[in-house]
Write an enzyme that holds these catalytic residues in place. Structure first.
Site, mmCIF file in Angstrom:
data_model
loop_
_atom_site.group_PDB
_atom_site.id
_atom_site.type_symbol
_atom_site.label_atom_id
_atom_site.label_comp_id
_atom_site.label_asym_id
_atom_site.label_seq_id
_atom_site.Cartn_x
_atom_site.Cartn_y
_atom_site.Cartn_z
ATOM 1 N N ARG A 128 0.661 -9.004 3.929
ATOM 2 C CA ARG A 128 1.737 -8.522 4.808
ATOM 3 C C ARG A 128 1.190 -7.467 5.771
ATOM 4 O O ARG A 128 0.007 -7.095 5.707
ATOM 5 C CB ARG A 128 2.891 -7.942 3.985
ATOM 6 C CG ARG A 128 2.516 -6.667 3.266
ATOM 7 C CD ARG A 128 3.669 -6.117 2.452
ATOM 8 N NE ARG A 128 3.492 -4.685 2.219
ATOM 9 C CZ ARG A 128 4.266 -3.923 1.478
ATOM 10 N NH1 ARG A 128 5.304 -4.462 0.857
ATOM 11 N NH2 ARG A 128 4.046 -2.632 1.333
ATOM 12 N N ALA B 252 -6.599 -3.190 2.563
ATOM 13 C CA ALA B 252 -5.618 -2.855 1.515
ATOM 14 C C ALA B 252 -5.522 -1.346 1.352
ATOM 15 O O ALA B 252 -6.534 -0.651 1.353
ATOM 16 C CB ALA B 252 -6.032 -3.502 0.190
ATOM 17 N N LEU C 133 0.897 18.674 -2.757
ATOM 18 C CA LEU C 133 -0.137 18.811 -3.793
ATOM 19 C C LEU C 133 0.396 19.572 -5.000
ATOM 20 O O LEU C 133 0.033 19.269 -6.143
ATOM 21 C CB LEU C 133 -1.389 19.495 -3.206
ATOM 22 C CG LEU C 133 -2.585 19.606 -4.152
ATOM 23 C CD1 LEU C 133 -3.008 18.245 -4.693
ATOM 24 C CD2 LEU C 133 -3.764 20.285 -3.462
ATOM 25 N N ALA C 134 1.283 20.544 -4.746
ATOM 26 C CA ALA C 134 1.841 21.327 -5.855
ATOM 27 C C ALA C 134 2.615 20.442 -6.840
ATOM 28 O O ALA C 134 2.759 20.792 -8.008
ATOM 29 C CB ALA C 134 2.761 22.419 -5.308
ATOM 30 N N TYR D 277 -3.825 10.874 0.307
ATOM 31 C CA TYR D 277 -4.061 9.856 1.348
ATOM 32 C C TYR D 277 -5.077 10.377 2.372
ATOM 33 O O TYR D 277 -5.995 9.669 2.790
ATOM 34 C CB TYR D 277 -2.713 9.542 2.002
ATOM 35 C CG TYR D 277 -2.705 8.370 2.953
ATOM 36 C CD1 TYR D 277 -2.766 7.070 2.480
ATOM 37 C CD2 TYR D 277 -2.600 8.572 4.333
ATOM 38 C CE1 TYR D 277 -2.719 5.993 3.355
ATOM 39 C CE2 TYR D 277 -2.557 7.506 5.208
ATOM 40 C CZ TYR D 277 -2.613 6.223 4.712
ATOM 41 O OH TYR D 277 -2.576 5.159 5.576
ATOM 42 N N LYS E 96 -8.610 8.648 3.368
ATOM 43 C CA LYS E 96 -8.874 8.115 4.709
ATOM 44 C C LYS E 96 -9.998 8.869 5.405
ATOM 45 O O LYS E 96 -10.760 8.289 6.181
ATOM 46 C CB LYS E 96 -7.585 8.132 5.535
ATOM 47 C CG LYS E 96 -6.503 7.207 4.977
ATOM 48 C CD LYS E 96 -7.004 5.767 4.880
ATOM 49 C CE LYS E 96 -5.926 4.786 4.491
ATOM 50 N NZ LYS E 96 -6.404 3.400 4.442
HETATM 51 P P1 NAD Z 1 1.338 -2.485 3.663
HETATM 52 O O1 NAD Z 1 1.777 -1.666 2.497
HETATM 53 O O2 NAD Z 1 2.380 -3.141 4.495
HETATM 54 O O3 NAD Z 1 0.283 -3.598 3.177
HETATM 55 C C1 NAD Z 1 -0.788 -3.274 2.326
HETATM 56 C C2 NAD Z 1 -1.227 -4.510 1.573
HETATM 57 O O4 NAD Z 1 -2.292 -4.110 0.675
HETATM 58 C C3 NAD Z 1 -0.117 -5.099 0.697
HETATM 59 O O5 NAD Z 1 -0.037 -6.491 0.910
HETATM 60 C C4 NAD Z 1 -0.544 -4.753 -0.715
HETATM 61 O O6 NAD Z 1 -0.112 -5.701 -1.680
HETATM 62 C C5 NAD Z 1 -2.060 -4.741 -0.576
HETATM 63 N N1 NAD Z 1 -2.681 -3.990 -1.667
HETATM 64 C C6 NAD Z 1 -2.302 -2.776 -2.150
HETATM 65 N N2 NAD Z 1 -3.057 -2.448 -3.215
HETATM 66 C C7 NAD Z 1 -3.933 -3.469 -3.406
HETATM 67 C C8 NAD Z 1 -4.942 -3.720 -4.359
HETATM 68 N N3 NAD Z 1 -5.211 -2.855 -5.353
HETATM 69 N N4 NAD Z 1 -5.649 -4.879 -4.275
HETATM 70 C C9 NAD Z 1 -5.372 -5.776 -3.283
HETATM 71 N N5 NAD Z 1 -4.409 -5.592 -2.359
HETATM 72 C C10 NAD Z 1 -3.697 -4.449 -2.419
HETATM 73 O O7 NAD Z 1 0.390 -1.522 4.527
HETATM 74 P P2 NAD Z 1 0.092 -1.521 6.108
HETATM 75 O O8 NAD Z 1 1.031 -0.598 6.765
HETATM 76 O O9 NAD Z 1 -0.045 -2.914 6.607
HETATM 77 O O10 NAD Z 1 -1.333 -0.786 6.085
HETATM 78 C C11 NAD Z 1 -2.567 -1.479 6.029
HETATM 79 C C12 NAD Z 1 -3.691 -0.447 6.056
HETATM 80 O O11 NAD Z 1 -3.571 0.369 7.226
HETATM 81 C C13 NAD Z 1 -3.701 0.504 4.876
HETATM 82 O O12 NAD Z 1 -5.029 0.797 4.509
HETATM 83 C C14 NAD Z 1 -3.033 1.738 5.432
HETATM 84 O O13 NAD Z 1 -3.406 2.913 4.729
HETATM 85 C C15 NAD Z 1 -3.551 1.733 6.853
HETATM 86 N N6 NAD Z 1 -2.691 2.503 7.766
HETATM 87 C C16 NAD Z 1 -1.412 2.114 8.032
HETATM 88 C C17 NAD Z 1 -0.631 2.881 8.883
HETATM 89 C C18 NAD Z 1 0.781 2.508 9.255
HETATM 90 O O14 NAD Z 1 1.400 3.256 10.029
HETATM 91 N N7 NAD Z 1 1.325 1.402 8.765
HETATM 92 C C19 NAD Z 1 -1.150 4.045 9.457
HETATM 93 C C20 NAD Z 1 -2.451 4.409 9.155
HETATM 94 C C21 NAD Z 1 -3.210 3.625 8.316
#
Ligand code: NAD
Length: 453
Positions: free
Chosen positions: A224, A298, A306-307, A359, A363
């Site tokens: 997704r 993913a 944090l607290a 997070y 990152k």
């Molecule tokens: P989302 O939650 O919509 O999708 C994340 C997908 O990763 C999901 O399908 C989930 O099932 C999968 N996933 C989670 N844990 C997993 C695991 N242990 N093994 C395999 N799959 C796993 O997230 P998104 O918004 O599409 O974000 C995608 C990436 O972009 C992430 O790394 C997120 O931190 C980064 N990101 C997103 C945003 C944002 O605004 N949406 C901003 C900055 C960074």
């Protein structure tokens, strides 16, 4: 969740909140951005004629290349009749001292009222290098401030970005031209106010419209959001894709992979044998043992001050977002030393964010790991880069409280959140040979967040 799917009273409240915040803070009014259609490879590159500002061999070479792409290229500052500029490219590679930029920058200023919606301003300059004389370094260093400030001034979805060339990279090199092509196109809709460092020469793709033809790409978190869109864009660009996601997301993963004729692998990336399972899957079937591109997408959120943070909330975020990436690449790169890796970081890992120490650590760690992998993979002919999204409209960010979400949308130079396709296009660009000169870099896809960088 998009605003359109909110109940009517909440939609009204959201609109009102938008207007109030925009007016009170003097922020940008959001317009519909010119974006790519993941299903089509046939979009015009720019929204109108392209002006090249500058004289001399580098500016001539840029204009020549744009002609080759069948763009309407002008060297004359007079605005084209009844048309607005789709892009303005300012060539500054010859700067030797402050003051030499003035004529070109002021000429650019004269064009800004004639920009089309989602127009592009792109500078091409040389990066400050060790041993540069102070005057040379001052002139070169100034370009970043110009680009970042201009990004905040432009309206109507227009963006300002720059290409910073390393000492050995020619303007005519495919690495420069490939980066220019990305920045001019609708693929960079949500990239704003930054300079992309092109530090090495590269090969031009055989086909600019399908630069990943014949390659094999693995995308984690493919069921997704950003991951699913990345699968679609990589497939559009010619890659065979293996999509990975947890078994609980198996149904949506299968649907996404079926859409593009790819293969689904149900796998928790924190499993100790995750790298081995990926290697085992690409060894057979349509992949025939290839693995060219690895997208570490993913990721999870477990936001808490944090607290109040529980051990599980800290540990799970680090395990999924960071430790799994390192472990998988360590396993995979041994067998595929020329790997091109793209890792999803976040602007939270650059600027920090309240409630996101876990997070932010993960990152920021992704950026550290990317910089460490860059020379290692380059030795085998590969690359490692990170993409740092800002606020992107996905199910992940739909869990953020409404008011905070609205503020996150508003505090960007484009006055809105990005879409998954914006991030997917940046990932696909970095995966392609046209980004062959970019290594160890962080490409932000954040509409130029006004908070932080
Ligand atoms: P989302 O939650 O919509 O999708 C994340 C997908 O990763 C999901 O399908 C989930 O099932 C999968 N996933 C989670 N844990 C997993 C695991 N242990 N093994 C395999 N799959 C796993 O997230 P998104 O918004 O599409 O974000 C995608 C990436 O972009 C992430 O790394 C997120 O931190 C980064 N990101 C997103 C945003 C944002 O605004 N949406 C901003 C900055 C960074």
């Amino acid at each position: 969740m998009p605003t359109s799917s909110l109940p009517a009273p909440l939609r009204g409240l959201t609109k009102q909140l938008n207007r109030t915040i925009t007016q009170a803070l003097g922020l940008t009014e959001a317009v519909t951005l010119r974006r790519t259609d993941p299903a089509s490879v046939d979009q015009p590159l720019t929204a109108g004629p392209v002006l090249v500002i500058g004289s001399g061999p580098d500016a001539d070479a840029v204009a020549h290349q744009l002609h080759e792409w069948h763009l309407d290229v002008r060297r004359n500052l007079a605005a084209p009749t009844q048309q607005r500029w789709g892009a303005v490219v300012v060539v500054l590679t010859d700067l030797e001292a402050p003051g030499q930029e003035a004529e070109r920058v002021l000429a650019l200023g004269g064009t800004l009222r004639e920009l089309a919606r989602s127009a592009r301003v792109v500078t091409i300059s040389r990066a400050v290098a060790d041993g540069d004389a102070p005057a040379l370094a001052a002139a070169r260093g100034g370009v970043a401030g110009l680009v970042r400030s201009l990004g905040k001034e432009l309206r109507q979805g227009a963006t300002a970005n720059g290409i910073e060339l390393g000492a050995d990279v020619a303007v005519t090199d495919p690495a420069t031209i490939g980066t220019l092509r990305f920045l001019l196109s609708a693929r960079s809709a949500f990239v704003d106010g930054q300079l992309l460092p092109v530090t090495a020469a590269a090969q031009a793709p055989a086909d600019w419209t399908r630069p990943l033809t014949g390659t094999v790409a693995v995308v984690t978190g493919a069921a997704r959001g950003i991951g699913a869109e990345t699968v679609r864009v990589l497939a559009r660009d010619g890659a065979h894709v293996l999509g990975v996601d947890v078994p609980a997301a198996g149904e949506s993963l299968a649907a996404v992979m079926n859409e593009v004729g790819g293969v689904a692998l149900q796998l928790d990336i924190t499993a100790p044998d995750a790298g081995a399972r990926i290697l085992e899957r690409v060894a057979r079937g349509p992949f025939q043992g290839r693995l060219d591109v690895l997208v570490h997408n993913a990721g999870i959120l477990r936001d808490k001050l944090l607290a109040n943070m529980k051990p599980e909330q800290w540990e799970s975020v680090i395990a999924v977002n960071l430790a799994a990436q390192v472990a998988i690449t360590t396993a995979v790169a041994q067998a595929h030393p020329g790997l091109v890796q793209i890792s999803l970081a976040s602007t939270s890992g650059i600027a920090g964010n309240r409630g996101q120490t876990n997070y932010g650590f993960s990152k920021s760690g992704v950026i550290g790991a990317t910089q460490a992998w860059a020379p290692v993979l380059a030795a085998g002919g590969g690359r490692a880069n990170a993409v740092a999204p800002g606020f992107i409209e996905t199910e992940m960010t739909a869990s953020i409280p409404l008011a905070q979400r609205e503020i996150s949308r508003r505090v960007s130079s484009l006055g809105q959140g990005g879409k998954p396709v914006d991030v997917a296009e940046a990932v696909a660009f970095l995966a392609s040979p046209q980004a062959g000169g970019i290594n160890g870099a962080v490409l932000r896809v954040c509409g130029q967040n006004l908070v932080g960088r």
